[in-house]
Scaffold this motif. Structure first.
Motif, PDB file in Angstrom:
ATOM      1  N   GLY A   1      24.018 -67.309  98.708  1.00  0.00           N
ATOM      2  CA  GLY A   1      23.400 -67.480 100.022  1.00  0.00           C
ATOM      3  C   GLY A   1      24.412 -67.930 101.064  1.00  0.00           C
ATOM      4  N   GLN A   2      25.309 -68.836 100.654  1.00  0.00           N
ATOM      5  CA  GLN A   2      26.325 -69.316 101.606  1.00  0.00           C
ATOM      6  C   GLN A   2      27.275 -68.196 102.023  1.00  0.00           C
ATOM      7  N   VAL A   3      27.646 -67.343 101.055  1.00  0.00           N
ATOM      8  CA  VAL A   3      28.542 -66.228 101.379  1.00  0.00           C
ATOM      9  C   VAL A   3      27.839 -65.269 102.336  1.00  0.00           C
ATOM     10  N   ASP A   4      26.545 -65.020 102.099  1.00  0.00           N
ATOM     11  CA  ASP A   4      25.806 -64.124 102.990  1.00  0.00           C
ATOM     12  C   ASP A   4      25.743 -64.684 104.412  1.00  0.00           C
ATOM     13  N   THR A   5      25.524 -65.996 104.511  1.00  0.00           N
ATOM     14  CA  THR A   5      25.476 -66.608 105.844  1.00  0.00           C
ATOM     15  C   THR A   5      26.821 -66.464 106.541  1.00  0.00           C
ATOM     16  N   LEU A   6      27.898 -66.738 105.800  1.00  0.00           N
ATOM     17  CA  LEU A   6      29.237 -66.606 106.358  1.00  0.00           C
ATOM     18  C   LEU A   6      29.477 -65.152 106.810  1.00  0.00           C
ATOM     19  N   PHE A   7      29.060 -64.219 105.965  1.00  0.00           N
ATOM     20  CA  PHE A   7      29.272 -62.807 106.283  1.00  0.00           C
ATOM     21  C   PHE A   7      28.509 -62.414 107.547  1.00  0.00           C
ATOM     22  N   LEU A   8      27.279 -62.879 107.639  1.00  0.00           N
ATOM     23  CA  LEU A   8      26.489 -62.577 108.845  1.00  0.00           C
ATOM     24  C   LEU A   8      27.150 -63.163 110.082  1.00  0.00           C
TER      25      LEU A   8
ATOM     26  N   SER B   1      38.247 -57.131  85.747  1.00  0.00           N
ATOM     27  CA  SER B   1      37.751 -58.117  86.712  1.00  0.00           C
ATOM     28  C   SER B   1      36.259 -58.290  86.483  1.00  0.00           C
ATOM     29  N   LEU B   2      35.853 -59.516  86.216  1.00  0.00           N
ATOM     30  CA  LEU B   2      34.435 -59.804  85.979  1.00  0.00           C
ATOM     31  C   LEU B   2      33.749 -59.999  87.327  1.00  0.00           C
ATOM     32  N   PHE B   3      32.807 -59.122  87.626  1.00  0.00           N
ATOM     33  CA  PHE B   3      32.181 -59.109  88.956  1.00  0.00           C
ATOM     34  C   PHE B   3      30.664 -59.152  88.779  1.00  0.00           C
ATOM     35  N   VAL B   4      30.043 -60.165  89.350  1.00  0.00           N
ATOM     36  CA  VAL B   4      28.579 -60.254  89.372  1.00  0.00           C
ATOM     37  C   VAL B   4      28.150 -60.251  90.835  1.00  0.00           C
ATOM     38  N   PRO B   5      27.753 -59.088  91.378  1.00  0.00           N
ATOM     39  CA  PRO B   5      27.429 -59.017  92.803  1.00  0.00           C
ATOM     40  C   PRO B   5      26.368 -60.034  93.225  1.00  0.00           C
ATOM     41  N   ALA B   6      25.388 -60.293  92.376  1.00  0.00           N
ATOM     42  CA  ALA B   6      24.316 -61.212  92.768  1.00  0.00           C
ATOM     43  C   ALA B   6      24.817 -62.636  92.937  1.00  0.00           C
ATOM     44  N   LEU B   7      25.970 -62.946  92.352  1.00  0.00           N
ATOM     45  CA  LEU B   7      26.572 -64.278  92.529  1.00  0.00           C
ATOM     46  C   LEU B   7      27.611 -64.256  93.648  1.00  0.00           C
ATOM     47  N   ARG B   8      27.922 -63.059  94.178  1.00  0.00           N
ATOM     48  CA  ARG B   8      28.991 -62.867  95.171  1.00  0.00           C
ATOM     49  C   ARG B   8      30.326 -63.383  94.619  1.00  0.00           C
ATOM     50  N   LEU B   9      30.539 -63.185  93.321  1.00  0.00           N
ATOM     51  CA  LEU B   9      31.740 -63.710  92.691  1.00  0.00           C
ATOM     52  C   LEU B   9      32.415 -62.651  91.843  1.00  0.00           C
ATOM     53  N   LYS B  10      33.738 -62.703  91.857  1.00  0.00           N
ATOM     54  CA  LYS B  10      34.493 -61.952  90.860  1.00  0.00           C
ATOM     55  C   LYS B  10      35.779 -62.690  90.569  1.00  0.00           C
ATOM     56  N   GLN B  11      36.337 -62.409  89.400  1.00  0.00           N
ATOM     57  CA  GLN B  11      37.630 -62.987  89.048  1.00  0.00           C
ATOM     58  C   GLN B  11      38.354 -61.989  88.153  1.00  0.00           C
ATOM     59  N   ASP B  12      39.605 -61.707  88.504  1.00  0.00           N
ATOM     60  CA  ASP B  12      40.385 -60.815  87.651  1.00  0.00           C
ATOM     61  C   ASP B  12      40.639 -61.477  86.304  1.00  0.00           C
ATOM     62  N   VAL B  13      40.691 -60.629  85.290  1.00  0.00           N
ATOM     63  CA  VAL B  13      40.961 -61.071  83.929  1.00  0.00           C
ATOM     64  C   VAL B  13      42.328 -60.512  83.585  1.00  0.00           C
TER      65      VAL B  13
ATOM     66  N   ASP C   1      35.982 -62.250 100.634  1.00  0.00           N
ATOM     67  CA  ASP C   1      36.799 -61.315  99.862  1.00  0.00           C
ATOM     68  C   ASP C   1      36.513 -61.417  98.369  1.00  0.00           C
ATOM     69  N   VAL C   2      36.213 -62.632  97.894  1.00  0.00           N
ATOM     70  CA  VAL C   2      35.905 -62.788  96.476  1.00  0.00           C
ATOM     71  C   VAL C   2      34.738 -61.869  96.105  1.00  0.00           C
ATOM     72  N   HIS C   3      33.808 -61.691  97.027  1.00  0.00           N
ATOM     73  CA  HIS C   3      32.684 -60.796  96.759  1.00  0.00           C
ATOM     74  C   HIS C   3      33.044 -59.325  96.958  1.00  0.00           C
ATOM     75  N   VAL C   4      33.666 -58.985  98.070  1.00  0.00           N
ATOM     76  CA  VAL C   4      33.813 -57.564  98.394  1.00  0.00           C
ATOM     77  C   VAL C   4      35.140 -56.943  97.952  1.00  0.00           C
ATOM     78  N   HIS C   5      36.066 -57.749  97.441  1.00  0.00           N
ATOM     79  CA  HIS C   5      37.317 -57.194  96.929  1.00  0.00           C
ATOM     80  C   HIS C   5      37.025 -56.129  95.866  1.00  0.00           C
TER      81      HIS C   5
ATOM     82  N   TYR D   1      29.074 -54.072 100.175  1.00  0.00           N
ATOM     83  CA  TYR D   1      28.478 -55.411 100.200  1.00  0.00           C
ATOM     84  C   TYR D   1      27.369 -55.530  99.164  1.00  0.00           C
ATOM     85  N   LEU D   2      26.703 -54.398  98.875  1.00  0.00           N
ATOM     86  CA  LEU D   2      25.658 -54.429  97.854  1.00  0.00           C
ATOM     87  C   LEU D   2      26.243 -54.490  96.439  1.00  0.00           C
TER      88      LEU D   2
END
Lengths: 317, 541
Positions: free
Chosen positions: A17-24, A145-157, B374-378, B443-444
């Motif tokens: 939610g915080q990332v979405d607010t920042l993005f908006l 890279s582990l990416f979970v869009p619903a968490l707005r998070l990813k991290q390269d492995v 960027d962590v999200h959209v990279h 973004y989705l």
């Protein structure tokens, strides 16, 4: 299309939610900074079209203060967003101490997860809602890279080093979990699901999943099977560093450096033992690089971690 | 040399194949580049077409996983190194820099020809990669995938890029020396056309950054062929070292692609408005600022790669700083139009299209520089959309703008203005329809380099593919009417647009040695109005 209509619904955490607010907020800033350009160019193109009468007197060709202002004002505005965004980012590096520790190994082309109780799963990760989870990521081969869009998070492995990703999922449900870093032929199908469950459901899942003992216990079995105990065991006559009480302590190296015995150090000492030799010990440890996979190494690390409060010589506190 | 021979145009001076293949005339070499990069533009475009057709459905129905990976790798490699990087500098830069600064050629004409041959050798290697089955690493060649795991023609592809790099270096060197040494009397640095400033800044990057890429490619080959551990951790290497080296080149390379375009737009806007570019010093200085700052932001490609949190925070901040000079240019172009005499000719429509798309690309770049976002959209379609707005919406629009603007000068023929306007409009619409949906997809959570995807993304992918068909056809349009104009277009006068600049003082097409007598410059650039009105109408009437 249904996903498009529920644009903001796929939020599985407070952070999302915080990332979405920042993005908006950034989208609004982008519109504010670019609207003058779009409007004025169109307006000028109409008003000052060649051959059309218009007041063209006193046209200026430079104005330093004007130029400085349209360099400085947008920059200062973006700096405010920079502080906001960087604050959120720094949080991602500070998992709470009580976080549930889960291991993930990426390999061409699947995800393998290990729970502390020893439960293992492939391409699905079950976690309890409301609890912080810190995932230690290892790669068996290339970068994933582990990416979970619903968490707005990813991290390269990254092969050769542990990376971490932590989150606290709030809403129970199933969310896509994918590989975001191109990793070869079947990259596009290297994915699965993050299953967020209520703590009670998660406990039931753990019980049903079955296990051969906790991760540390499985590591202890490997420790004997692979012959580690032959040198590092209490009864050994070989001059090898004792592993009891080692985890988290400073280790003086033969080259004079001092490093902390963290997960990365333990991993490297098993797979690349000649890279960092402990001071006072002969460099006789063989490499286990082609013997042990990352999952086994993670089990051994869990075992050595479990000895953190033990006394050298075998006795537990 | 007699006066008569000096008046023969460079196109008429010899018709044999040999007179073209062994020419040292910068204008003819520009044409050679134009033909070769156009060829590669269509090869890279064909790969893009395959990609967009495959993405029409969520399943893999056109290509296998491996086939798709090879298609997007080839698209990237060809478009970056064999079209975008040489595009504006090697065609229009080659043609125009000597004309604009009042010189008879580049400083090293034979080196100039050599760099075209080197480009062609690199191009042949690329064609060989294509014929032998392609390469499957992505254009980024990330290790250890490329050095240990990929099974395509990695070494051959790396060789192609290694070779073409020398073409870049030699061209950059040639421009730098030319601008320093061959300016005509009175052409001080403060009087240089803004296009020359941007080509100069680009050349600095070409010379300083390209060698880093060359070294990196050699290291990949050393690891892949001889097992020398540089990047593979199993051999004691570090995969992130590769990313640092690669982006230390490839981020500045983005500015190699966009800076010449920014220079083109300054020329087009000034001519369209018949006014000096607002704030010449700021616009010229911002090219140099971009070239310098562009070297300090490579880490923004690595926010989730495992680099330190502190490094990411610094790179994020510097990435905001590099947006400042780009912003200055856009605002200054806008101010240039104020109280101008604006003609909505094809070059200006392309310039407007460029400004709009570049602003969207730049603003989304700002959003990408924000760490938490960027962590999200990279590595999603958000990034794909962003860099296509800069490189295709930006650079390719400017390239077509330049093509329409200088075509009468280069070929001596006028082009049909109505068709030019139409193609500018269709390219703009097709581009936005192709790439705007990709921001939403990203973004989705749609990752890049996926050819199978969840069904809910299909609507947006279909929109994007529909846009790509419009865009593809719109790109073909200019090639038909430009070819038509070669035979049927009206003869171009020396200065059809009523523009300032020395290139417009010589006949169209220019004589072989450009200037019968070297010109002398006695004032600042962009001194409007120019008394040539009527000529354009005469040419079209």
């Amino acid at each position: 299309m249904n996903r498009l209509l529920t644009f903001w619904a796929g939020q599985a955490s407070h952070h999302a939610g915080q990332v979405d607010t920042l993005f908006l907020g950034l989208a609004v800033l982008a519109v504010l900074l670019s609207a003058p350009v779009f409007i004025l160019i169109t307006w000028f193109a109409v008003k000052y079209r060649r051959g059309k009468p218009a007041d063209r007197t006193h046209a200026v060709n430079r104005n330093v203060w004007l130029e400085v202002s349209w360099a400085a004002i947008p920059f200062l505005a973006t700096v405010a967003f920079y502080l906001w965004s960087t604050g959120l980012f720094i949080d991602l590096y500070q998992p709470p101490a009580e976080a549930l520790a889960i291991n993930a190994v990426g390999k061409q082309w699947m995800w393998k997860f290990q729970h502390p109780g020893g439960q293992a799963e492939i391409n699905e990760l079950h976690v309890p809602a409301g609890q912080a989870v810190v995932v230690t990521l290892a790669s068996q081969d290339v970068i994933h890279s582990l990416f979970v869009p619903a968490l707005r998070l990813k991290q390269d492995v990254v092969p050769g080093r542990y990376t971490r990703l932590w989150f606290r999922a709030d809403a129970a449900g199933s969310y896509a979990l994918v590989c975001a870093q191109f990793c070869g032929t079947d990259h596009a199908v290297m994915g699965g699901q993050l299953v967020v469950q209520t703590p009670a459901d998660y406990a039931r899942w753990l019980a049903a999943a079955g296990t051969d003992g906790s991760l540390a216990a499985q590591g202890a079995v490997l420790f004997r099977q692979m012959g580690c105990s032959g040198c590092h065991g209490a009864a050994s006559t070989v001059h090898a560093p004792p592993l009891e009480g080692l985890y988290g302590r400073p280790v003086p190296l033969a080259n004079g450096q001092v490093v902390t015995a963290d997960d990365q150090y333990l991993r490297d000492s098993i797979l690349l033992p000649q890279a960092q030799v402990a001071a006072g010990y002969p460099a006789i440890m063989p490499t286990y690089q082609n013997v042990l996979g990352e999952e086994d190494v993670l089990k051994l690390v869990a075992y050595i971690k479990s000895l953190a409060n033990a006394q050298p010589g075998g006795g537990h506190e | 040399m007699s006066e008569a021979t000096a008046e023969v145009s460079y196109l008429e001076h010899g018709h044999s194949l040999k007179s073209w293949l062994l020419t040292t005339d910068h204008k003819r070499i520009a044409i050679l580049y134009f033909l070769s990069i156009t060829l590669f533009f269509f090869v890279g475009g064909a790969a893009a077409a395959l990609i967009r057709i495959d993405l029409l459905t969520p399943e893999a129905d056109l290509m296998s996983n491996e086939g798709y990976n090879r298609a997007f790798t080839l698209h990237g490699v060809i478009m970056v190194w064999f079209f975008l990087i040489p595009s504006i500098p090697n065609t229009f830069g080659n043609f125009l820099v000597p004309l604009m600064i009042g010189a008879r050629d580049l400083a090293f004409p034979r080196l100039n020809l050599l760099s075209w041959y080197i480009y062609m050798v690199g191009g042949l290697f690329t064609i060989a990669v294509l014929v032998l089955g392609g390469v499957d690493t992505g254009w980024t060649f990330y290790t250890p995938l490329s050095s240990m795991f990929a099974n395509g023609n990695v070494i051959l592809a790396a060789t192609a890029i290694f070779v073409v790099g020398f073409s870049s270096i030699l061209t950059g060197l040639n421009f730098i020396v030319t601008v320093h040494r061959l300016r005509c009397p009175g052409m001080t640095w403060g009087r240089l056309p803004l296009f020359v400033w941007s080509i100069y800044a680009t050349s600095l990057i070409l010379v300083l950054a390209t060698p880093v890429l060359s070294i990196t490619l050699v290291l990949i080959a050393a690891e892949r062929l001889f097992g020398i551990g540089v990047f593979n951790p199993a051999l004691g290497g570090d995969p992130l070292l590769y990313q640092h080296l690669f982006w230390f080149y490839s981020h500045p390379a983005v500015y190699i692609m966009i800076l010449p375009a920014l220079g083109v737009i300054s020329e087009l806007v000034a001519t369209a408005a018949r006014k000096p570019v607002f704030g010449y010093r700021f616009v010229a200085g911002s090219s140099i600022a971009i070239a310098i700052l562009g070297f300090l932001v490579w880490g923004h490609h690595m926010f989730v790669a495992g680099q330190s949190m502190y490094a990411s925070a610094v790179f994020s901040f510097l990435s905001l700083a590099v947006a400042v000079p780009s912003g200055i240019k856009v605002y200054n172009w806008t101010a240039t139009l104020y109280k101008g005499h604006i003609a909505l000719d094809p070059p200006f429509l392309f310039a407007m299209s460029f400004i709009g798309l570049f602003v969207v690309g730049g603003m989304t770049g700002l959003i990408l520089a924000m760490l938490a976002v960027d962590v999200h959209v990279h590595d999603t379609y958000f990034v794909v959309a962003h860099f296509h707005y800069i490189m295709v919406g930006g650079t390719v629009s400017a390239y077509f703008g330049a093509l329409h603007y200088w075509w009468p000068k280069m070929m001596g023929r006028m082009l049909p203005l109505v068709w030019g306007r139409l193609s500018a409009i269709f390219i703009f619409l097709g581009f936005n329809l192709t790439f705007f949906p990709q921001f939403i997809l990203g973004y989705l959570g749609m990752p890049r380099r996926y050819h199978v995807y969840p069904a809910e993304f299909q609507t947006l992918h279909v929109l994007s593919s529909a846009g790509a068909s419009v865009l593809g056809l719109a790109y073909l349009l200019p090639f038909t009417y430009l070819l038509y104009s070669l035979r049927h277009g009206g003869k171009a006068p020396p200065n059809p647009w009523g523009a300032t600049g020395l290139e417009w003082t010589v006949p169209s097409p220019p004589p072989q040695h450009n200037f019968h007598e070297l010109p002398t410059v006695d004032g600042p650039p962009y001194q409007y109005p120019v008394e040539v009105d009527g000529e354009r109408e005469a040419a079209h009437g």
